[in-house]
Design an enzyme around this catalytic site. Structure first.
Site, PDB file in Angstrom:
ATOM      1  N   LYS A  53       0.840  -1.203   0.000  1.00  0.00           N
ATOM      2  CA  LYS A  53       0.000   0.000   0.000  1.00  0.00           C
ATOM      3  C   LYS A  53       0.873   1.250   0.000  1.00  0.00           C
ATOM      4  CE  LYS A  53      -3.818  -2.492   2.121  1.00  0.00           C
ATOM      5  NZ  LYS A  53      -4.549  -2.888   3.322  1.00  0.00           N
ATOM      6  N   GLN A  97      -4.819  -1.450   9.470  1.00  0.00           N
ATOM      7  CA  GLN A  97      -4.681  -2.799   8.919  1.00  0.00           C
ATOM      8  C   GLN A  97      -5.218  -3.842   9.900  1.00  0.00           C
ATOM      9  OE1 GLN A  97      -3.654  -3.372   5.780  1.00  0.00           O
ATOM     10  NE2 GLN A  97      -3.977  -5.563   6.006  1.00  0.00           N
ATOM     11  N   ASP A 120     -11.605   2.218   3.934  1.00  0.00           N
ATOM     12  CA  ASP A 120     -11.920   0.789   3.892  1.00  0.00           C
ATOM     13  C   ASP A 120     -13.420   0.542   3.764  1.00  0.00           C
ATOM     14  OD1 ASP A 120      -9.744  -1.012   4.016  1.00  0.00           O
ATOM     15  OD2 ASP A 120      -9.353  -0.473   6.102  1.00  0.00           O
TER      16      ASP A 120
HETATM   17  N1  GUN Z   1      -6.868  -7.006   6.133  1.00  0.00           N
HETATM   18  C1  GUN Z   1      -7.132  -7.771   5.052  1.00  0.00           C
HETATM   19  N2  GUN Z   1      -7.734  -7.040   4.097  1.00  0.00           N
HETATM   20  C2  GUN Z   1      -7.846  -5.787   4.588  1.00  0.00           C
HETATM   21  C3  GUN Z   1      -8.383  -4.575   4.053  1.00  0.00           C
HETATM   22  O1  GUN Z   1      -8.895  -4.496   2.923  1.00  0.00           O
HETATM   23  N3  GUN Z   1      -8.303  -3.488   4.873  1.00  0.00           N
HETATM   24  C4  GUN Z   1      -7.771  -3.553   6.113  1.00  0.00           C
HETATM   25  N4  GUN Z   1      -7.757  -2.439   6.849  1.00  0.00           N
HETATM   26  N5  GUN Z   1      -7.273  -4.668   6.640  1.00  0.00           N
HETATM   27  C5  GUN Z   1      -7.316  -5.770   5.873  1.00  0.00           C
END
Ligand code: GUN
Length: 288
Positions: A53, A97, A120
């Site tokens: 990211k 995350q 998200d």
């Molecule tokens: N963990 C696995 N996929 C995601 C996601 O799309 N966003 C976040 N914040 N954590 C994750």
């Protein structure tokens, strides 16, 4: 004939190229989209995702910041950081995350994020709007899956979509999006009796449970579209929730792992952040 590959990497690159041009225009006008990513602890997969990211943000020209906090971080410390990021006008998107270390309550943490910065789409405000069919921030992976199907001109309306997995991150929001596109949707999960009886009726089959090669050839209707969201780290490498080699022989379309859904997730995170920056400026589209 073997299924056609849904090339998520290629489609994601196209999305990112278009976004990059838009970011350049916005920056020339004085607006630099900013994303803050928060990583708590040492989960190896999460560390990889956060790095990806961070790299994607840098490449596209966002102002990104990553906050790495120790495994034993307390809730108060994390909530304080989120409140600071909520108040920071240079931060348009906040992503914590998941999963979080066990002493932290993910629901409380997600609910502390300003819904306008929740790129998200996990905040109940945004999840509720999605369920109500209102424009909102759409979670990245489900949004990416719909984008990928659209990129290949795969019809959704009237088809039977079977989603295996009921997580707040993928399964539930994806079911909402598919319903919004007029699919007939069945959601299966780890407690579903006779899973194969359901998957065999799917025109569009999405596997998002995190169980390596759960979906075998006999569970797939010939000619189905198979989307594999699984990323399972095995000694022999990364495999999806679908037995790719065997299922490829019966499906019409299939996503590979890696190079399928994953790249779209990151592209949609960039898109959501850009849209949050535009909305913060007082306008801009929301959702697909
Ligand atoms: N963990 C696995 N996929 C995601 C996601 O799309 N966003 C976040 N914040 N954590 C994750």
């Amino acid at each position: 004939m073997a299924a056609e590959i849904l090339d998520g990497k290629k489609v994601a690159q196209e999305v990112r190229a278009a976004l990059k041009e838009e970011v350049a225009r916005l920056k020339a006008g004085g607006l630099t989209p900013g994303l803050a990513v928060v990583l708590v602890g040492e989960d190896p997969a999460s560390k990889v995702y956060v790095k990806q990211k961070e790299k994607a943000c840098r490449e596209i020209g966002f102002a990104s910041q990553v906050h790495r906090l120790p495994e034993d971080t307390g809730e108060e410390r994390l909530l304080r950081l989120i409140h600071e990021l909520n108040a920071d006008r240079a931060v348009h998107g906040i992503l914590v995350q998941l999963p979080l270390p066990k002493q932290l309550d993910a629901n409380r943490v997600v609910q502390a994020i300003d819904p306008a910065k929740d790129v998200d789409g996990f905040h109940p405000f945004n999840a509720g709007r999605l369920a109500a069919g209102l424009p909102t921030v759409v979670p990245c992976t489900p949004r990416g899956i719909i984008h990928l199907l659209d990129a290949y001109g795969i019809p959704i309306a009237g088809r039977h979509a079977v989603v295996v997995g009921r997580s707040n991150i993928v399964g539930k929001p994806l079911a909402q999006l598919l319903l919004g596109r007029d699919a007939t949707v069945t959601v299966c999960h780890s407690k579903t009796d006779d899973l194969a009886a359901f998957t065999r009726t799917a025109d569009i089959l999405v596997a998002a449970v995190g169980r390596p090669r759960l979906i075998t050839r006999d569970m797939v209707k010939p000619g189905a579209v198979v989307v594999d969201v699984g990323i399972n780290r095995l000694p022999e490498g990364i495999v999806g929730d679908v037995d790719f080699k065997a299922v490829r022989e019966v499906a019409h379309y299939i996503t590979p792992v890696p190079g399928g859904v994953g790249p779209l997730t990151i592209a949609m995170l960039l898109k959501n952040t850009l849209e949050a920056a535009l909305a913060g400026r007082g306008g801009g589209p929301r959702g697909e």
